[in-house]
Motif scaffolding. Sequence first.
Motif, mmCIF file in Angstrom:
data_model
loop_
_atom_site.group_PDB
_atom_site.id
_atom_site.type_symbol
_atom_site.label_atom_id
_atom_site.label_comp_id
_atom_site.label_asym_id
_atom_site.label_seq_id
_atom_site.Cartn_x
_atom_site.Cartn_y
_atom_site.Cartn_z
ATOM 1 N N ARG A 63 16.556 -4.879 25.135
ATOM 2 C CA ARG A 63 16.438 -3.916 24.047
ATOM 3 C C ARG A 63 15.693 -4.504 22.856
ATOM 4 O O ARG A 63 14.954 -3.815 22.165
ATOM 5 C CB ARG A 63 17.846 -3.478 23.650
ATOM 6 C CG ARG A 63 17.881 -2.271 22.723
ATOM 7 C CD ARG A 63 19.307 -1.891 22.393
ATOM 8 N NE ARG A 63 20.054 -1.635 23.614
ATOM 9 C CZ ARG A 63 21.380 -1.506 23.664
ATOM 10 N NH1 ARG A 63 22.094 -1.655 22.568
ATOM 11 N NH2 ARG A 63 21.984 -1.250 24.813
ATOM 12 N N GLU A 64 15.884 -5.799 22.601
ATOM 13 C CA GLU A 64 15.259 -6.401 21.431
ATOM 14 C C GLU A 64 13.737 -6.515 21.553
ATOM 15 O O GLU A 64 13.059 -6.841 20.595
ATOM 16 C CB GLU A 64 15.859 -7.787 21.159
ATOM 17 C CG GLU A 64 15.701 -8.783 22.290
ATOM 18 C CD GLU A 64 16.891 -8.779 23.220
ATOM 19 O OE1 GLU A 64 17.552 -7.713 23.282
ATOM 20 O OE2 GLU A 64 17.169 -9.802 23.860
ATOM 21 N N ASN A 65 13.194 -6.240 22.726
ATOM 22 C CA ASN A 65 11.747 -6.350 22.904
ATOM 23 C C ASN A 65 10.974 -5.174 22.316
ATOM 24 O O ASN A 65 9.753 -5.143 22.395
ATOM 25 C CB ASN A 65 11.401 -6.492 24.383
ATOM 26 C CG ASN A 65 11.645 -7.910 24.880
ATOM 27 O OD1 ASN A 65 11.808 -8.819 24.075
ATOM 28 N ND2 ASN A 65 11.677 -8.093 26.188
ATOM 29 N N LEU A 66 11.680 -4.182 21.726
ATOM 30 C CA LEU A 66 10.988 -3.056 21.113
ATOM 31 C C LEU A 66 10.098 -3.537 19.970
ATOM 32 O O LEU A 66 8.944 -3.116 19.846
ATOM 33 C CB LEU A 66 12.006 -2.032 20.598
ATOM 34 C CG LEU A 66 11.427 -0.720 20.062
ATOM 35 C CD1 LEU A 66 10.659 0.017 21.149
ATOM 36 C CD2 LEU A 66 12.539 0.151 19.492
ATOM 37 N N ASN A 67 10.612 -4.453 19.162
ATOM 38 C CA ASN A 67 9.793 -5.015 18.083
ATOM 39 C C ASN A 67 8.653 -5.858 18.635
ATOM 40 O O ASN A 67 7.561 -5.906 18.059
ATOM 41 C CB ASN A 67 10.661 -5.863 17.151
ATOM 42 C CG ASN A 67 11.487 -5.011 16.207
ATOM 43 O OD1 ASN A 67 11.113 -3.881 15.896
ATOM 44 N ND2 ASN A 67 12.615 -5.547 15.770
ATOM 45 N N THR A 69 5.727 -14.471 19.476
ATOM 46 C CA THR A 69 6.249 -13.179 19.944
ATOM 47 C C THR A 69 5.506 -12.717 21.191
ATOM 48 O O THR A 69 6.121 -12.214 22.151
ATOM 49 C CB THR A 69 6.125 -12.118 18.830
ATOM 50 O OG1 THR A 69 6.919 -12.521 17.716
ATOM 51 C CG2 THR A 69 6.593 -10.756 19.315
ATOM 52 N N MET A 70 4.193 -12.876 21.205
ATOM 53 C CA MET A 70 3.403 -12.451 22.359
ATOM 54 C C MET A 70 3.762 -13.260 23.600
ATOM 55 O O MET A 70 3.876 -12.711 24.711
ATOM 56 C CB MET A 70 1.910 -12.563 22.048
ATOM 57 C CG MET A 70 1.399 -11.523 21.063
ATOM 58 S SD MET A 70 1.636 -9.829 21.675
ATOM 59 C CE MET A 70 0.746 -9.904 23.228
ATOM 60 N N ARG A 71 3.933 -14.564 23.455
ATOM 61 C CA ARG A 71 4.308 -15.389 24.604
ATOM 62 C C ARG A 71 5.668 -14.965 25.156
ATOM 63 O O ARG A 71 5.860 -14.856 26.373
ATOM 64 C CB ARG A 71 4.337 -16.869 24.204
ATOM 65 C CG ARG A 71 2.966 -17.513 24.096
ATOM 66 C CD ARG A 71 3.058 -19.037 24.113
ATOM 67 N NE ARG A 71 3.922 -19.544 23.044
ATOM 68 C CZ ARG A 71 3.463 -19.865 21.836
ATOM 69 N NH1 ARG A 71 2.167 -19.717 21.554
ATOM 70 N NH2 ARG A 71 4.298 -20.349 20.926
ATOM 71 N N ALA A 72 6.622 -14.692 24.247
ATOM 72 C CA ALA A 72 7.957 -14.284 24.687
ATOM 73 C C ALA A 72 7.903 -12.943 25.417
ATOM 74 O O ALA A 72 8.596 -12.726 26.423
ATOM 75 C CB ALA A 72 8.886 -14.193 23.480
ATOM 76 N N LEU A 73 7.074 -12.018 24.916
ATOM 77 C CA LEU A 73 6.959 -10.712 25.556
ATOM 78 C C LEU A 73 6.342 -10.835 26.941
ATOM 79 O O LEU A 73 6.814 -10.210 27.912
ATOM 80 C CB LEU A 73 6.112 -9.779 24.670
ATOM 81 C CG LEU A 73 5.872 -8.364 25.213
ATOM 82 C CD1 LEU A 73 7.196 -7.617 25.390
ATOM 83 C CD2 LEU A 73 4.928 -7.594 24.286
ATOM 84 N N GLU A 74 5.293 -11.624 27.052
ATOM 85 C CA GLU A 74 4.650 -11.807 28.348
ATOM 86 C C GLU A 74 5.605 -12.463 29.345
ATOM 87 O O GLU A 74 5.646 -12.062 30.523
ATOM 88 C CB GLU A 74 3.388 -12.650 28.172
ATOM 89 C CG GLU A 74 2.261 -11.907 27.465
ATOM 90 C CD GLU A 74 1.047 -12.768 27.209
ATOM 91 O OE1 GLU A 74 -0.079 -12.220 27.215
ATOM 92 O OE2 GLU A 74 1.217 -13.987 26.981
ATOM 93 N N GLU A 75 6.402 -13.412 28.875
ATOM 94 C CA GLU A 75 7.366 -14.049 29.768
ATOM 95 C C GLU A 75 8.436 -13.059 30.195
ATOM 96 O O GLU A 75 8.858 -13.014 31.361
ATOM 97 C CB GLU A 75 8.008 -15.258 29.060
ATOM 98 C CG GLU A 75 7.057 -16.442 28.861
ATOM 99 C CD GLU A 75 7.700 -17.554 28.052
ATOM 100 O OE1 GLU A 75 8.918 -17.437 27.752
ATOM 101 O OE2 GLU A 75 6.990 -18.526 27.711
ATOM 102 N N SER A 76 8.877 -12.220 29.269
ATOM 103 C CA SER A 76 9.903 -11.235 29.579
ATOM 104 C C SER A 76 9.400 -10.206 30.588
ATOM 105 O O SER A 76 10.134 -9.791 31.490
ATOM 106 C CB SER A 76 10.353 -10.534 28.295
ATOM 107 O OG SER A 76 11.237 -9.479 28.566
ATOM 108 N N MET A 77 8.118 -9.812 30.456
ATOM 109 C CA MET A 77 7.562 -8.793 31.343
ATOM 110 C C MET A 77 7.013 -9.397 32.636
ATOM 111 O O MET A 77 6.732 -8.672 33.597
ATOM 112 C CB MET A 77 6.454 -8.020 30.609
ATOM 113 C CG MET A 77 6.963 -7.267 29.387
ATOM 114 S SD MET A 77 5.673 -6.289 28.595
ATOM 115 C CE MET A 77 5.430 -5.006 29.805
ATOM 116 N N GLY A 78 6.777 -10.713 32.612
ATOM 117 C CA GLY A 78 6.246 -11.360 33.808
ATOM 118 C C GLY A 78 4.799 -11.040 34.072
ATOM 119 O O GLY A 78 4.368 -11.002 35.230
#
Length: 300
Positions: free
Chosen positions: A3-7, A38-47
Amino acid sequence: MARENLNDLRTFVLVAREGSFTRAAAKLGVSPSAVSHTMRALEESMGMRLVTRTTRSVALTTAGEQVLAIFAPRLDEIEAELSVLREQRDKPAGSIRITATDFAAEHYLLPKLAQLLPDYPDVQVELSIDYGLTDIVAQRFDAGIRFGDQVARDMIAVRISPDIQTTVVATPAYFARHGVPAHPRELTEHNCISMRLPTYGGLYAWEFEQGAHKFSIRVGGQLIINTLPQMLNAALAGMGIAYTARDYVQPYLADGRLQEVLQPWCAVFPGFHLYYPSRRQSSRALMLLVDALRYHASQA
């Protein structure tokens, strides 16, 4: 997706639209390194890889273009909805109950409401005309309007008018028949239109002043009324002499239908004040009205 990935998605959309980590960071009010993290974390989360960064620009990958196409419109809708909700939250709304005399309402309150209320459709004002010193707390009013010297000390008071000059008036025909009083004491020999006010517990004694000396005259006549409009109409009909606020009868003085006398003795009252119990309990709608009514010396 967490859920926190909305930001984080919002950051990605801004990077994609700006084509730059630096410009996106400036709009977000954070550092470029924070955006990069933030971008690295998002890419890791989405794979998946969403952007390709070069020394001069940021380009979307095929996956990044797909994510942008899916989420950007939805995020825009969310931002728009939140903006509407914030506007509704911040927009004054509700009912304001006010007690005032008819003169104060007609000359100072209603003209301001005519300017104010069209811009705030969710604000409702209930006006009660009353000549008594109403206990606004006991009677569940949000505010009252009275002369400054009539407001209790425990109230918050805001001046909404200049000082009020009184005057003594009648028709020129009345004075032609009965003579013009040269001193307030001579009013006892005239047919005066008296007012019965709850504040004074009886007939109002007309107030005068000469320098620092203040005095009252108890007048008499054939007519006793309890509102200013009645007094004005009676005076215009030639039924006697009236004592009132000069501003209230100014149009009739200007066109000659009324004539004023005894001006050197006519008293001046402290201006009207809007008063209310406590700022902590006051609604945004009431504070809006307070600001609209507030009198500034430059208005004089």
